[in-house]
Motif scaffolding. Structure first.
Motif, PDB file in Angstrom:
ATOM      1  N   SER A 145       0.844  -1.195   0.000  1.00 14.71           N
ATOM      2  CA  SER A 145       0.000   0.000   0.000  1.00 14.71           C
ATOM      3  C   SER A 145       0.885   1.252   0.000  1.00 14.71           C
ATOM      4  O   SER A 145       1.637   1.475  -0.940  1.00 14.71           O
ATOM      5  CB  SER A 145      -0.962  -0.051   1.187  1.00 14.71           C
ATOM      6  OG  SER A 145      -1.973   0.908   1.061  1.00 14.71           O
ATOM      7  N   MET A 146       0.834   2.088   1.034  1.00 12.25           N
ATOM      8  CA  MET A 146       1.755   3.216   1.115  1.00 12.25           C
ATOM      9  C   MET A 146       3.197   2.731   1.025  1.00 12.25           C
ATOM     10  O   MET A 146       4.047   3.363   0.393  1.00 12.25           O
ATOM     11  CB  MET A 146       1.544   3.987   2.411  1.00 12.25           C
ATOM     12  CG  MET A 146       2.511   5.141   2.634  1.00 12.25           C
ATOM     13  SD  MET A 146       2.346   5.930   4.265  1.00 12.25           S
ATOM     14  CE  MET A 146       3.017   4.659   5.356  1.00 12.25           C
ATOM     15  N   VAL A 217      -1.874  -7.174  -6.950  1.00 11.53           N
ATOM     16  CA  VAL A 217      -3.036  -6.410  -6.490  1.00 11.53           C
ATOM     17  C   VAL A 217      -4.241  -7.353  -6.461  1.00 11.53           C
ATOM     18  O   VAL A 217      -4.458  -8.110  -7.415  1.00 11.53           O
ATOM     19  CB  VAL A 217      -3.338  -5.206  -7.412  1.00 11.53           C
ATOM     20  CG1 VAL A 217      -4.538  -4.421  -6.884  1.00 11.53           C
ATOM     21  CG2 VAL A 217      -2.111  -4.304  -7.535  1.00 11.53           C
ATOM     22  N   GLY A 218      -5.014  -7.302  -5.389  1.00 13.11           N
ATOM     23  CA  GLY A 218      -6.219  -8.110  -5.295  1.00 13.11           C
ATOM     24  C   GLY A 218      -7.376  -7.467  -6.038  1.00 13.11           C
ATOM     25  O   GLY A 218      -7.604  -6.255  -5.929  1.00 13.11           O
ATOM     26  N   THR A 219      -8.136  -8.274  -6.768  1.00 14.66           N
ATOM     27  CA  THR A 219      -9.251  -7.719  -7.541  1.00 14.66           C
ATOM     28  C   THR A 219     -10.395  -7.253  -6.657  1.00 14.66           C
ATOM     29  O   THR A 219     -11.226  -6.465  -7.092  1.00 14.66           O
ATOM     30  CB  THR A 219      -9.778  -8.742  -8.554  1.00 14.66           C
ATOM     31  OG1 THR A 219     -10.249  -9.903  -7.851  1.00 14.66           O
ATOM     32  CG2 THR A 219      -8.707  -9.141  -9.548  1.00 14.66           C
ATOM     33  N   HIS A 220     -10.469  -7.728  -5.405  1.00 13.45           N
ATOM     34  CA  HIS A 220     -11.502  -7.299  -4.468  1.00 13.45           C
ATOM     35  C   HIS A 220     -10.976  -6.275  -3.458  1.00 13.45           C
ATOM     36  O   HIS A 220     -11.611  -6.057  -2.427  1.00 13.45           O
ATOM     37  CB  HIS A 220     -12.096  -8.508  -3.737  1.00 13.45           C
ATOM     38  CG  HIS A 220     -13.013  -9.327  -4.609  1.00 13.45           C
ATOM     39  ND1 HIS A 220     -13.949 -10.199  -4.090  1.00 13.45           N
ATOM     40  CD2 HIS A 220     -13.157  -9.378  -5.951  1.00 13.45           C
ATOM     41  CE1 HIS A 220     -14.602 -10.776  -5.087  1.00 13.45           C
ATOM     42  NE2 HIS A 220     -14.137 -10.289  -6.228  1.00 13.45           N
ATOM     43  N   HIS A 254      -7.217  -6.111   0.488  1.00 13.16           N
ATOM     44  CA  HIS A 254      -6.072  -5.257   0.833  1.00 13.16           C
ATOM     45  C   HIS A 254      -5.350  -5.721   2.103  1.00 13.16           C
ATOM     46  O   HIS A 254      -4.401  -5.091   2.534  1.00 13.16           O
ATOM     47  CB  HIS A 254      -6.573  -3.819   1.026  1.00 13.16           C
ATOM     48  CG  HIS A 254      -5.520  -2.751   0.924  1.00 13.16           C
ATOM     49  ND1 HIS A 254      -4.954  -2.370  -0.271  1.00 13.16           N
ATOM     50  CD2 HIS A 254      -4.931  -1.967   1.875  1.00 13.16           C
ATOM     51  CE1 HIS A 254      -4.077  -1.395  -0.064  1.00 13.16           C
ATOM     52  NE2 HIS A 254      -4.041  -1.140   1.232  1.00 13.16           N
ATOM     53  N   SER A 255      -5.784  -6.806   2.670  1.00 14.39           N
ATOM     54  CA  SER A 255      -5.364  -7.175   4.018  1.00 14.39           C
ATOM     55  C   SER A 255      -4.089  -8.010   4.042  1.00 14.39           C
ATOM     56  O   SER A 255      -3.544  -8.408   3.001  1.00 14.39           O
ATOM     57  CB  SER A 255      -6.475  -7.979   4.693  1.00 14.39           C
ATOM     58  OG  SER A 255      -6.589  -9.257   4.079  1.00 14.39           O
ATOM     59  N   TYR A 256      -3.654  -8.338   5.260  1.00  6.37           N
ATOM     60  CA  TYR A 256      -2.506  -9.219   5.422  1.00  6.37           C
ATOM     61  C   TYR A 256      -2.827 -10.662   5.056  1.00  6.37           C
ATOM     62  O   TYR A 256      -1.906 -11.462   4.847  1.00  6.37           O
ATOM     63  CB  TYR A 256      -1.941  -9.120   6.842  1.00  6.37           C
ATOM     64  CG  TYR A 256      -0.825  -8.103   6.928  1.00  6.37           C
ATOM     65  CD1 TYR A 256       0.507  -8.489   6.781  1.00  6.37           C
ATOM     66  CD2 TYR A 256      -1.094  -6.751   7.133  1.00  6.37           C
ATOM     67  CE1 TYR A 256       1.536  -7.566   6.837  1.00  6.37           C
ATOM     68  CE2 TYR A 256      -0.063  -5.820   7.188  1.00  6.37           C
ATOM     69  CZ  TYR A 256       1.242  -6.237   7.047  1.00  6.37           C
ATOM     70  OH  TYR A 256       2.271  -5.316   7.093  1.00  6.37           O
ATOM     71  N   TYR A 257      -4.093 -11.041   4.939  1.00  4.22           N
ATOM     72  CA  TYR A 257      -4.422 -12.354   4.389  1.00  4.22           C
ATOM     73  C   TYR A 257      -3.911 -12.444   2.942  1.00  4.22           C
ATOM     74  O   TYR A 257      -3.413 -13.482   2.504  1.00  4.22           O
ATOM     75  CB  TYR A 257      -5.932 -12.595   4.426  1.00  4.22           C
ATOM     76  CG  TYR A 257      -6.512 -12.616   5.815  1.00  4.22           C
ATOM     77  CD1 TYR A 257      -6.241 -13.666   6.689  1.00  4.22           C
ATOM     78  CD2 TYR A 257      -7.341 -11.583   6.268  1.00  4.22           C
ATOM     79  CE1 TYR A 257      -6.770 -13.682   7.972  1.00  4.22           C
ATOM     80  CE2 TYR A 257      -7.872 -11.596   7.545  1.00  4.22           C
ATOM     81  CZ  TYR A 257      -7.585 -12.649   8.405  1.00  4.22           C
ATOM     82  OH  TYR A 257      -8.108 -12.657   9.669  1.00  4.22           O
ATOM     83  N   PHE A 258      -4.050 -11.369   2.227  1.00  5.94           N
ATOM     84  CA  PHE A 258      -3.537 -11.269   0.850  1.00  5.94           C
ATOM     85  C   PHE A 258      -2.017 -11.356   0.846  1.00  5.94           C
ATOM     86  O   PHE A 258      -1.410 -12.145   0.091  1.00  5.94           O
ATOM     87  CB  PHE A 258      -4.040  -9.956   0.251  1.00  5.94           C
ATOM     88  CG  PHE A 258      -3.398  -9.524  -1.036  1.00  5.94           C
ATOM     89  CD1 PHE A 258      -3.237 -10.411  -2.094  1.00  5.94           C
ATOM     90  CD2 PHE A 258      -2.983  -8.213  -1.208  1.00  5.94           C
ATOM     91  CE1 PHE A 258      -2.662  -9.993  -3.297  1.00  5.94           C
ATOM     92  CE2 PHE A 258      -2.412  -7.790  -2.391  1.00  5.94           C
ATOM     93  CZ  PHE A 258      -2.243  -8.683  -3.441  1.00  5.94           C
ATOM     94  N   ILE A 259      -1.372 -10.571   1.692  1.00  3.88           N
ATOM     95  CA  ILE A 259       0.082 -10.568   1.743  1.00  3.88           C
ATOM     96  C   ILE A 259       0.616 -11.951   2.113  1.00  3.88           C
ATOM     97  O   ILE A 259       1.530 -12.483   1.468  1.00  3.88           O
ATOM     98  CB  ILE A 259       0.577  -9.513   2.747  1.00  3.88           C
ATOM     99  CG1 ILE A 259       0.203  -8.106   2.271  1.00  3.88           C
ATOM    100  CG2 ILE A 259       2.086  -9.621   2.957  1.00  3.88           C
ATOM    101  CD1 ILE A 259       0.402  -7.033   3.311  1.00  3.88           C
TER     102      ILE A 259
END
Length: 276
Positions: A145-146, A217-220, A254-259
């Motif tokens: 993100s940032m 990048v996550g589509t959701h 956008h979360s840490y689940y994604f990361i």
């Protein structure tokens, strides 16, 4: 530099250090994962830059990166996202002030006395790491993100310092989206010619050769259209024939689940270039 935390983790050590920063004029913390305690062995370093509201703890407790750092034999350094302390300027909003340093050098009052995250990440922190930890001088940079924006911007401006760059859900065009416009106005002022040096799209248009780049990048992701705009990154990279991969991950946010789902791929990506 004082070690204030140590945890055994995947055959190595997850440490946290505290030190006085000259660039930021305050006490700072950063996390360091060391893949083993082998004496006289040195490792390449991956610098992780976190996103808004985060500090040095978010990545080391949520991303699950240590097992991959141990597997590939790399150090991971995760600094805080801004200067901290009672004497440091702040704002009530989550996207300005402490926790929202945006990895630039502020020019405007009251921010300029402490908010020099660019100098801290590019110069002061690597100097400290390479003087006190078993680092071999090879570096890569990634973030979220940032921090994904910070990794791209810093990596592009200092391509001689970093073997590779990657990012999760980066703010690729800060001068064109609300998060970046708010921060740049506050920290840099209204002269937009000063903004370009910190804008990833502007840098990609100017630079002829970049380090290899990986972006997921996550589509959701709820910020996909208003704040992230990955299509702008893809367009300029394709037009300029830059070395990049953009993965749009179906269903991820956008979360840490994604990361955590893809951090292993990012560390493997960097390890290929760090060990060449």
């Amino acid at each position: 530099m004082e070690r204030i935390e140590r945890h055994a983790c995947f055959g190595g050590w997850q440490d946290v250090y505290q030190h006085h920063s000259v660039a930021l004029n305050c006490t700072m913390k950063f996390a360091a994962y060391l893949p083993s305690d082998v004496i006289d062995k040195q490792y390449p370093v991956i610098y992780w830059l976190s996103g808004l509201t985060c500090n040095e703890q978010n990545f080391i407790t949520k991303a699950g990166a240590q097992q991959f750092a141990a597997e590939h034999g790399v150090i991971i350094i995760a600094p805080d996202t801004s200067p901290r302390g009672e004497q440091v300027a702040d704002d009530d909003a989550y996207d300005l002030g402490q926790g929202a340093g945006f990895y630039l050098n502020a020019l405007m009052a009251p921010w300029r006395d402490h908010y020099n995250m660019y100098d801290y990440i590019v110069d002061e922190l690597p100097t400290l790491v390479e003087a006190h930890l078993p680092a071999n001088g090879k570096r890569a940079i990634l973030g979220h993100s940032m921090g994904g924006y910070g990794a791209l911007m810093i990596g592009l401006r200092n391509s001689e310092r970093y073997c590779s760059i990657s990012a999760f859900a980066p703010i690729v065009a800060p001068t064109q989206v609300p998060w970046g416009q708010k921060a740049f106005s506050a920290y840099l002022g209204e002269d937009k010619s000063l903004w370009a040096r910190y804008d990833t799209i502007s840098l990609l248009n100017e630079i002829q050769v970049t380090p290899p780049m990986l972006v997921d990048v996550g589509t959701h992701d709820p910020f996909y259209h208003d704040q992230l705009k990955p299509e702008l990154f893809a367009e300029v990279c394709q037009r300029k024939c830059h070395d990049f991969t953009l993965n749009l991950r179906e269903g991820y946010d956008h979360s840490y689940y994604f990361i955590a789902s893809f951090i292993g791929e990012h560390i493997a990506f960097h390890a290929r270039y760090l060990k060449n």
